[in-house]
Design a protein around this motif. Structure first.
Motif, mmCIF file in Angstrom:
data_model
loop_
_atom_site.group_PDB
_atom_site.id
_atom_site.type_symbol
_atom_site.label_atom_id
_atom_site.label_comp_id
_atom_site.label_asym_id
_atom_site.label_seq_id
_atom_site.Cartn_x
_atom_site.Cartn_y
_atom_site.Cartn_z
ATOM 1 N N LEU A 1 -36.318 -52.421 -12.729
ATOM 2 C CA LEU A 1 -35.737 -52.466 -11.372
ATOM 3 C C LEU A 1 -34.533 -53.399 -11.310
ATOM 4 C CD1 LEU A 1 -38.943 -52.461 -9.104
ATOM 5 C CD2 LEU A 1 -37.562 -50.528 -9.882
ATOM 6 N N VAL A 2 -34.655 -54.546 -11.960
ATOM 7 C CA VAL A 2 -33.527 -55.480 -11.987
ATOM 8 C C VAL A 2 -32.358 -54.869 -12.754
ATOM 9 C CG1 VAL A 2 -32.737 -57.725 -12.814
ATOM 10 C CG2 VAL A 2 -34.996 -57.520 -11.738
ATOM 11 N N GLN A 3 -32.658 -54.259 -13.871
ATOM 12 C CA GLN A 3 -31.613 -53.622 -14.677
ATOM 13 C C GLN A 3 -30.919 -52.511 -13.884
ATOM 14 O OE1 GLN A 3 -33.085 -51.963 -18.344
ATOM 15 N NE2 GLN A 3 -31.123 -51.079 -18.931
ATOM 16 N N TYR A 4 -31.687 -51.700 -13.177
ATOM 17 C CA TYR A 4 -31.135 -50.603 -12.376
ATOM 18 C C TYR A 4 -30.209 -51.160 -11.289
ATOM 19 C CZ TYR A 4 -31.334 -45.828 -10.408
ATOM 20 O OH TYR A 4 -31.032 -44.552 -9.986
ATOM 21 N N GLN A 5 -30.669 -52.240 -10.616
ATOM 22 C CA GLN A 5 -29.884 -52.843 -9.545
ATOM 23 C C GLN A 5 -28.565 -53.398 -10.079
ATOM 24 O OE1 GLN A 5 -29.986 -52.885 -6.455
ATOM 25 N NE2 GLN A 5 -28.809 -54.642 -5.714
ATOM 26 N N HIS B 1 -22.529 -46.773 -15.649
ATOM 27 C CA HIS B 1 -23.254 -45.501 -15.748
ATOM 28 C C HIS B 1 -24.174 -45.452 -16.966
ATOM 29 C CE1 HIS B 1 -21.095 -43.817 -12.397
ATOM 30 N NE2 HIS B 1 -19.964 -44.231 -12.933
ATOM 31 N N LEU B 2 -24.027 -46.417 -17.864
ATOM 32 C CA LEU B 2 -24.923 -46.519 -19.021
ATOM 33 C C LEU B 2 -25.329 -47.975 -19.183
ATOM 34 C CD1 LEU B 2 -26.361 -45.520 -21.588
ATOM 35 C CD2 LEU B 2 -24.202 -45.845 -22.824
ATOM 36 N N SER B 3 -26.606 -48.256 -19.007
ATOM 37 C CA SER B 3 -27.113 -49.619 -19.146
ATOM 38 C C SER B 3 -28.165 -49.652 -20.246
ATOM 39 C CB SER B 3 -27.720 -50.092 -17.811
ATOM 40 O OG SER B 3 -28.332 -51.356 -17.980
ATOM 41 N N ILE B 4 -27.932 -50.508 -21.229
ATOM 42 C CA ILE B 4 -28.861 -50.635 -22.355
ATOM 43 C C ILE B 4 -29.323 -52.083 -22.431
ATOM 44 C CG2 ILE B 4 -29.183 -50.350 -24.847
ATOM 45 C CD1 ILE B 4 -26.739 -48.439 -24.775
ATOM 46 N N HIS B 5 -30.633 -52.285 -22.312
ATOM 47 C CA HIS B 5 -31.188 -53.632 -22.387
ATOM 48 C C HIS B 5 -32.199 -53.696 -23.531
ATOM 49 C CE1 HIS B 5 -32.734 -57.533 -21.172
ATOM 50 N NE2 HIS B 5 -33.965 -57.038 -21.256
ATOM 51 N N CYS B 6 -32.051 -54.688 -24.417
ATOM 52 C CA CYS B 6 -32.963 -54.854 -25.558
ATOM 53 C C CYS B 6 -33.495 -56.286 -25.571
ATOM 54 C CB CYS B 6 -32.255 -54.581 -26.889
ATOM 55 S SG CYS B 6 -31.382 -53.001 -26.983
ATOM 56 N N GLU B 7 -34.802 -56.425 -25.751
ATOM 57 C CA GLU B 7 -35.376 -57.771 -25.876
ATOM 58 C C GLU B 7 -36.682 -57.709 -26.650
ATOM 59 O OE1 GLU B 7 -38.213 -58.831 -22.203
ATOM 60 O OE2 GLU B 7 -36.084 -58.839 -21.632
ATOM 61 N N TYR B 8 -37.010 -58.824 -27.283
ATOM 62 C CA TYR B 8 -38.282 -58.932 -28.018
ATOM 63 C C TYR B 8 -39.418 -58.917 -27.009
ATOM 64 C CZ TYR B 8 -42.154 -61.319 -30.395
ATOM 65 O OH TYR B 8 -43.388 -61.660 -30.880
ATOM 66 N N VAL C 1 -36.651 -51.513 -25.643
ATOM 67 C CA VAL C 1 -35.316 -50.974 -25.391
ATOM 68 C C VAL C 1 -35.402 -50.149 -24.108
ATOM 69 C CG1 VAL C 1 -33.484 -49.467 -26.234
ATOM 70 C CG2 VAL C 1 -34.755 -50.883 -27.849
ATOM 71 N N SER C 2 -34.718 -50.613 -23.062
ATOM 72 C CA SER C 2 -34.700 -49.912 -21.778
ATOM 73 C C SER C 2 -33.307 -49.343 -21.541
ATOM 74 C CB SER C 2 -35.073 -50.857 -20.631
ATOM 75 O OG SER C 2 -36.384 -51.353 -20.816
ATOM 76 N N ILE C 3 -33.250 -48.059 -21.262
ATOM 77 C CA ILE C 3 -31.966 -47.373 -21.101
ATOM 78 C C ILE C 3 -31.941 -46.667 -19.751
ATOM 79 C CG2 ILE C 3 -30.452 -45.552 -22.011
ATOM 80 C CD1 ILE C 3 -31.840 -46.212 -24.773
ATOM 81 N N ILE C 4 -30.904 -46.939 -18.978
ATOM 82 C CA ILE C 4 -30.673 -46.244 -17.709
ATOM 83 C C ILE C 4 -29.348 -45.507 -17.845
ATOM 84 C CG2 ILE C 4 -30.329 -46.502 -15.223
ATOM 85 C CD1 ILE C 4 -32.067 -49.054 -15.406
ATOM 86 N N ALA C 5 -29.402 -44.208 -17.710
ATOM 87 C CA ALA C 5 -28.210 -43.387 -17.918
ATOM 88 C C ALA C 5 -28.333 -42.102 -17.125
ATOM 89 C CB ALA C 5 -28.053 -43.053 -19.413
#
Length: 919
Positions: free
Chosen positions: A701-705, A713-720, A729-733
């Protein structure tokens, strides 16, 4: 001169004829004859090796003949070279006292145990400081050997230097211990041998034994510390040739034996034990020779690809339920086990030898503590021993009793008693197996609270275990020819029992907190121990080992003394011991149908508790690193969901209530940003809220916001992601066909393996996809550089900045050993596993980008992937997809399924991989 007992020697090499040919070459060309002499010797070497290989081909188990023949061949070549140099190249003339030289074979060459590509280890001995003639001869000999492309290990020392260095260095001492006269000055060799015995060996026997045993223990640790690893090192591994050589070295050092046969005269072995020694040694030598011939080099590790070839060369054939390679490896491990038994027997005698030599001094000179008696057995120095040689013959049930007492009182079993137990194990017949007392003792041992693992292993080493439980004897030393299982079936089972004991004692609480609590809440702990013993008991029989094993359990449990309820539980656990791991790793645990089907099979909380513990020890006992936090989390989720369903008879909350409960947890996590649950969360349907954990939803939700605020238009978040031992790996596209396979391709190009994937689409057409990723060794990406590489690779794949197909094809296979296995791709459709989706299960050889190619095939088949779950079993991977067609319906119709199956099989096949690599 020792001809090593080689039959038809001149068929291997005819030294007299070769000497004449060399002399003729010298007479014709003099000093220019060197190339001709080398050619004569090279041809003799090639011909000799070919003859030895032919003999091994005719008698594939003739390891002694092959290694002795190879040593004989090298002996004759060394003698020819020496004679040629001394007669023609550097004749000594009026030889001075110092112009004396002895050539000794050391190492494997000294023992006459040379495989076709073993090193040629030579020691040159001179009486004193080397004179020029000695140096010239030694140098010439070495150059000839190198010209023959032999790998030579050599030393050149005076007798005084050799004695001094042998005192200081146990490696040099061992080399001289097995030094064998080859050629040169015999008197010099005899003098060196006498000096070695007098000045080095005398008085250092105990020190040498201690050094050799410490060296052996260190070697075992390096090689895995088990003789049952599935890719054993024939030379240095536990139960391998080096262990037999260590016995020979110790016997030779202490008792002056000249050959292994002399160990009988020294009363270190009986005649039967020596035959067993000789048989194991001959088999291991033969295996090593075959490996050298196949690879064309000095190879000592019996890898999966070599196992097939050696089994074929040694004439092992397929049998119902067991392939040729499995039968070969079972025989191999039985020999390795025999080496272990012989080692125990041998060292017991050495220990007693030293004990007799030990003399007390001072006030305690006349004091010898008497052994105490325990249930008729002698106990002395922490060891339990049979009081007489006929102890077990008088009452064979004692063969079970002694191991139970050893476990209960935490005693070692005296090696001599182990020897007697091994000898008398054949006394265990039907009447002993059916004896209630014997079975009660065995059950007490199996469920022992101290160290049943170690004592059961001793029982197995003494052949008592397999005699008392013949079904266990059938899996003794049986390997499973795959890259998933690290140990033989019996070793895996005994390790699993040990892990169960550790869990019960609370020693594995960190890794197995749930099992540690549950094990003390069972109705019958002994039923679980028996289930662990029997879970793989029917492997290698052909057919489903779980079904066949349940039949075995129904026969054995009453014999062991279990009641009807315990027998029913054990049989069920054996029948379904793979159910929990398979469901947890291959199915979507957020799908209500998954839980319904699992609970429908389990049916009771008691079964569930037992199955959860059995699953944990079974996975962990497969090998190091097989159990991880990811598997623990999955099994824990399945357990909790099934427990709730079993306790209440239904799911506590309906779909609507579950979504609201999840939203409340996410609001609490978000704190000041709780409004995002309604603002952004409203764009995602109920399936998303049920499928994802609250912590990942909060991140999404935070990443989307943030992406919406910066118009990304392309959000890629990676964390341990510590909870799963993986990288999230969370991808919003913007959602579009083929998004999943492109993401998978980008992850693979960064060196990642996807272990779980959940794919969602918001009401505004944006995909919200969560992947769990590990590296090829099952570890998460943690470093900043690794995570940035992962993010960039996904971005490049989605932005069409790289061509996925050729780039993926160029990536090397992570473990080429997988090519040794025949894994035929298989596709299974299941429309009953989920109410909303078709579940597709694809099994194929594991390799890079497999998931990407399968995902592309699904995309080309106009299927929508909603979740994917990846399970690896060594060389095999099983990828499970929850899919619908483009209209959101299940896949139905035989013709449609056949088309999809054909595409998936092509994507999964090795032939397709080869085409991509060629492209």
């Amino acid at each position: 001169m020792n001809d090593l007992g080689i039959p038809r020697q001149r068929e291997i090499i005819d030294r007299r004829a070769l000497a004449e040919a060399i002399a003729a070459a010298w007479e014709a060309e003099g000093e220019k004859s060197r190339p001709a002499v080398v050619a004569i010797l090279k041809q003799a070497l090639d011909d000799g090796r070919a003859e030895i290989a032919r003999r091994l081909d005719a008698k594939p188990s003739a390891g002694h003949e092959c290694t002795a023949g190879q040593s004989f061949l090298i002996d004759q070549l060394v003698r020819l070279i020496y004679d040629h140099i001394v007669a023609h190249v550097y004749p000594p003339g009026n030889r001075l006292q110092g112009e004396r030289l002895t050539i000794m074979a050391v190492g494997g060459y000294g023992r006459a145990e040379m495989a076709p590509h073993s090193d040629v280890d030579i020691a040159f001995l001179t009486p004193g400081k080397r004179v020029p003639w000695c140096e010239q001869v030694i140098e010439s000999i070495l150059y000839f050997l190198w010209d023959l492309q032999l790998k030579v290990g050599h030393s050149s020392r005076t007798i005084d230097d050799s004695i001094r260095l042998a005192r200081e260095d146990v490696t040099i001492r061992t080399a001289l211990l097995e030094g064998r006269y080859v050629w040169g000055d015999q008197e010099l060799y005899d003098e060196a041998s006498h000096r070695f015995r007098k000045d080095v060996v005398a008085g250092t026997e105990r020190e040498f034994v201690a050094d050799k045993l410490a060296e052996r223990n260190d070697r075992h640790k390096r090689m895995g510390d088990s003789r049952y690893v599935v890719e054993p090192n024939v030379k240095d591994g536990k139960g391998g040739l080096r262990d037999l050589q260590t016995l020979y070295w110790i016997g030779k050092y202490i008792h002056r034996v000249r050959s292994a046969a002399d160990l009988v005269d020294a009363e270190l072995f009986t005649q039967a034990e020596y035959r067993s020694f000789r048989r194991a040694e001959g088999f291991l030598l033969a295996v090593r020779c075959h490996m050298h011939i196949i690879t064309g080099r000095a190879e000592d590790r019996l890898t999966f690809d070599l196992q097939r070839e050696v089994a074929e060369r040694m004439n092992f054939a397929d049998r119902p339920g067991k392939s040729a390679v499995e039968r070969f490896m079972q025989y191999y491990f039985l020999q390795a086990k025999r080496v272990g038994s012989l080692t125990g027997i041998f060292l017991a005698h050495i220990d007693e030898t030293f004990a007799k030599r030990r003399r007390r001094t001072g006030l305690l000179a006349g004091f010898n503590p008497k052994p105490r008696m325990l249930k008729g057995y002698k106990v002395d120095g922490g060891r339990i021993a049979a009081p007489s040689d006929d102890w077990f013959r008088k009452d064979p049930v004692r063969l079970i009793e002694i191991f139970q007492i050893a476990e209960e009182h935490q005693l070692e079993i005296h090696p001599e008693t182990m020897r007697i137990a091994d000898r008398d194990s054949g006394l265990i017949r039907r009447e002993v197996r059916d004896d209630p007392r014997a079975n009660a003792l065995f059950l007490d041992l199996l469920c022992g609270r101290n160290d049943p693992e170690m004592v059961l292993r001793w029982m197995n080493e003494a052949s008592v275990f397999g005699r008392f439980v013949p079904d266990f004897g059938k899996v003794n030393a049986q390997m499973q020819f795959d890259m998933y299982h690290h140990y033989t079936v019996d070793e895996h089972t005994i390790r699993a029992i040990g892990l169960l004991n550790q869990i019960e004692k609370g020693e594995l609480k960190v890794d197995h907190p749930r099992a540690t609590k549950l094990i003390h809440k069972l109705a019958s702990r002994r039923a679980l121990y028996v289930a662990v013993l029997l879970h793989d008991i029917a492997k290698g029989r052909g057919g489903d080992h779980s079904v066949l094993g349940a039949d075995v359990a129904e026969e054995l449990c009453p014999r062991f003394g279990l009641d009807d309820a315990e027998t029913e539980l054990v049989a069920w656990l054996v029948r379904f011991h793979l159910l929990m791991s398979s469901t947890a790793q291959k199915r979507d645990l957020t799908d209500p149908k998954t839980i319904e089907d699992f609970v429908g099979e389990v049916q009771s909380l008691e079964r569930l508790k037992n199955l959860a513990i059995l699953t944990a020890v079974d996975i962990r006992a497969v090998g190091p690193g097989t159990w991880n936090s990811w598997k623990g989390q999955l099994i824990g989720e399945l357990y909790d969901a099934a427990q709730e369903r079993l306790r209440l008879g239904h799911v506590r909350h309906g779909r609507k209530e579950r979504v609201e409960a999840k939203k409340a947890m996410v609001r609490e996590r978000l704190g000041e940003r709780a409004a995002l649950v309604d603002e952004i969360g409203g764009l995602l349907d109920d399936a998303y809220w049920i499928a994802e954990p609250d912590d990942i939803i909060a991140l999404n939700l935070v990443q989307y916001q943030v992406a919406r605020e910066i118009e990304e238009h392309l959000s890629i978040h990676c964390e341990y992601y510590e909870a799963r031992g993986a990288t999230l790996v969370s991808i919003i596209a913007a959602d579009h066909p083929g998004l999943f396979y492109r993401i998978a391709g980008g992850i693979h190009l960064a060196g990642g393996n996807i272990i779980d994937a959940r794919i969602h689409t918001s009401r505004r057409g944006y995909a919200v996809d969560n992947f769990l990723v590990q590296d090829p060794l099952g570890q998460p990406f943690r470093e900043d550089g690794q995570i940035e590489r992962l993010r960039k690779s996904i971005a490049d794949a989605l932005g069409n900045r790289i061509e996925l197909v050729p780039r993926l094809a160029q990536r090397p296979l992570a473990r080429n050993r997988a090519k040794a296995f025949d894994v035929r791709p298989r596709v299974v459709f299941d429309n009953s596993a989920s109410n909303r989706f078709t579940v597709l299960e694809v099994t194929a050889r594991d390799r890079p980008a497999l998931l990407n190619r399968l995902a592309r095939a699904l995309f080309e088949s106009n299927l929508v992937v909603h979740s994917a779950h990846v399970t690896n079993y060594g060389e095999r991977a099983t990828d499970t997809f929850y899919v619908t067609d483009l209209t959101g319906h299940k896949v139905e119709g035989k013709g449609r399924m056949s088309q999809i199956e054909e595409r998936l099989l092509e994507a999964a096949s090795d032939e397709r991989q080869a085409e991509l690599e060629d492209a």
